[in-house]
Design an enzyme around this catalytic site. Sequence first.
Site, PDB file in Angstrom:
ATOM      1  CD  GLU A 101      -3.082   0.929   0.263  1.00  0.00           C
ATOM      2  OE1 GLU A 101      -2.506   1.604  -0.600  1.00  0.00           O
ATOM      3  OE2 GLU A 101      -4.263   1.132   0.583  1.00  0.00           O
ATOM      4  CG  ASP A 102      -0.954   4.581  -1.839  1.00  0.00           C
ATOM      5  OD1 ASP A 102      -1.638   3.971  -0.988  1.00  0.00           O
ATOM      6  OD2 ASP A 102      -1.464   5.296  -2.716  1.00  0.00           O
ATOM      7  CG  ASP A 105      -6.084   9.077   5.597  1.00  0.00           C
ATOM      8  OD1 ASP A 105      -5.442   9.756   6.394  1.00  0.00           O
ATOM      9  OD2 ASP A 105      -7.122   9.495   5.049  1.00  0.00           O
ATOM     10  CG  PHE A 154      -3.631  15.855   0.420  1.00  0.00           C
ATOM     11  CD1 PHE A 154      -4.422  14.715   0.425  1.00  0.00           C
ATOM     12  CD2 PHE A 154      -3.180  16.355  -0.799  1.00  0.00           C
ATOM     13  CE1 PHE A 154      -4.784  14.090  -0.756  1.00  0.00           C
ATOM     14  CE2 PHE A 154      -3.537  15.736  -1.991  1.00  0.00           C
ATOM     15  CZ  PHE A 154      -4.340  14.593  -1.964  1.00  0.00           C
ATOM     16  NE  ARG A 167      -2.561   8.290 -10.004  1.00  0.00           N
ATOM     17  CZ  ARG A 167      -3.301   7.978  -8.945  1.00  0.00           C
ATOM     18  NH1 ARG A 167      -2.725   7.593  -7.836  1.00  0.00           N
ATOM     19  NH2 ARG A 167      -4.614   8.044  -8.989  1.00  0.00           N
TER      20      ARG A 167
HETATM   21  P1  IMP Z   1      -7.856   4.969   4.069  1.00  0.00           P
HETATM   22  O1  IMP Z   1      -8.900   3.964   3.690  1.00  0.00           O
HETATM   23  O2  IMP Z   1      -8.466   6.175   4.736  1.00  0.00           O
HETATM   24  O3  IMP Z   1      -6.727   4.416   4.889  1.00  0.00           O
HETATM   25  O4  IMP Z   1      -7.338   5.585   2.714  1.00  0.00           O
HETATM   26  C1  IMP Z   1      -6.232   5.145   2.068  1.00  0.00           C
HETATM   27  C2  IMP Z   1      -6.232   5.694   0.652  1.00  0.00           C
HETATM   28  O5  IMP Z   1      -6.576   7.083   0.622  1.00  0.00           O
HETATM   29  C3  IMP Z   1      -4.841   5.592   0.073  1.00  0.00           C
HETATM   30  O6  IMP Z   1      -4.627   4.351  -0.555  1.00  0.00           O
HETATM   31  C4  IMP Z   1      -4.803   6.773  -0.874  1.00  0.00           C
HETATM   32  O7  IMP Z   1      -5.284   6.411  -2.141  1.00  0.00           O
HETATM   33  C5  IMP Z   1      -5.733   7.805  -0.262  1.00  0.00           C
HETATM   34  N1  IMP Z   1      -4.984   8.831   0.487  1.00  0.00           N
HETATM   35  C6  IMP Z   1      -4.948   8.998   1.830  1.00  0.00           C
HETATM   36  N2  IMP Z   1      -4.175  10.023   2.189  1.00  0.00           N
HETATM   37  C7  IMP Z   1      -3.690  10.546   1.033  1.00  0.00           C
HETATM   38  C8  IMP Z   1      -2.780  11.653   0.751  1.00  0.00           C
HETATM   39  O8  IMP Z   1      -2.268  12.373   1.619  1.00  0.00           O
HETATM   40  N3  IMP Z   1      -2.528  11.877  -0.568  1.00  0.00           N
HETATM   41  C9  IMP Z   1      -3.057  11.125  -1.578  1.00  0.00           C
HETATM   42  N4  IMP Z   1      -3.885  10.084  -1.346  1.00  0.00           N
HETATM   43  C10 IMP Z   1      -4.215   9.799  -0.060  1.00  0.00           C
HETATM   44 MG    MG Z   2      -5.807   7.846  -4.292  1.00  0.00          MG
END
Ligand code: IMP
Ligand code: MG
Length: 182
Positions: A101-102, A105, A154, A167
């Site tokens: 995973e990147d 959050d 962000f 990206r």
């Molecule tokens: P989660 O389900 O809230 O943990 O969201 C994770 C996903 O939200 C990641 O895989 C990203 O695609 C997106 N995301 C969360 N924070 C950021 C950020 O700071 N920049 C860009 N994408 C984000």
């Molecule tokens: Mg995204």
Amino acid sequence: MSTWKIDKLEVYLTKEQIQKRVAELGARISRDYEGQDLHLVAVLKGSVVFLADLMRHITIPHSIDFMATSSYGAATESTGIVRILKDLDMPIIGRNVLIVEDIVDTGYTLDYLRRILLEREPASLRIVCLLDKRERREVEVPIDYIGFEIPNVFVVGYGLDYAELYRNLPYIAIPKEGFLED
Ligand code: IMP
Ligand code: MG
């Protein structure tokens, strides 16, 4: 089409810092899975850049597959409801799966993914993420390998987008004043 505002970005993690850390993660994963089967599952699209670099630092045999998910609701706010847009091509039963995973959050995406992949009975299931926004977590997810812990900001670059752009940046950046305008 949004405009390209690279001048309104501030570098947060340099290309060198990221490359060094990704190499360390790859070396550790190679040691941990030595002599074992390994199957990387990357979450599209944000994770592709991280996956491409990470896998070249994994020195043991492994295969890769992709999954795409989307959360309902606004672009940067997670609702907790996750939808599969693209499922895996290959079965994972009996395999050592490592989710790539990147960024984590709220944790909703990974929590959901983890639960549906566990139902498919992999031999093991671990998670590697490049960035961990720990203070934003709403659901606890066990993460085995973390690149960097970052505050609640962000970020874009190195696979992460704003409106599908940025990206391709080799570094990770934070928007400055004026980035979100017009
Ligand atoms: P989660 O389900 O809230 O943990 O969201 C994770 C996903 O939200 C990641 O895989 C990203 O695609 C997106 N995301 C969360 N924070 C950021 C950020 O700071 N920049 C860009 N994408 C984000
Ligand atoms: Mg995204």
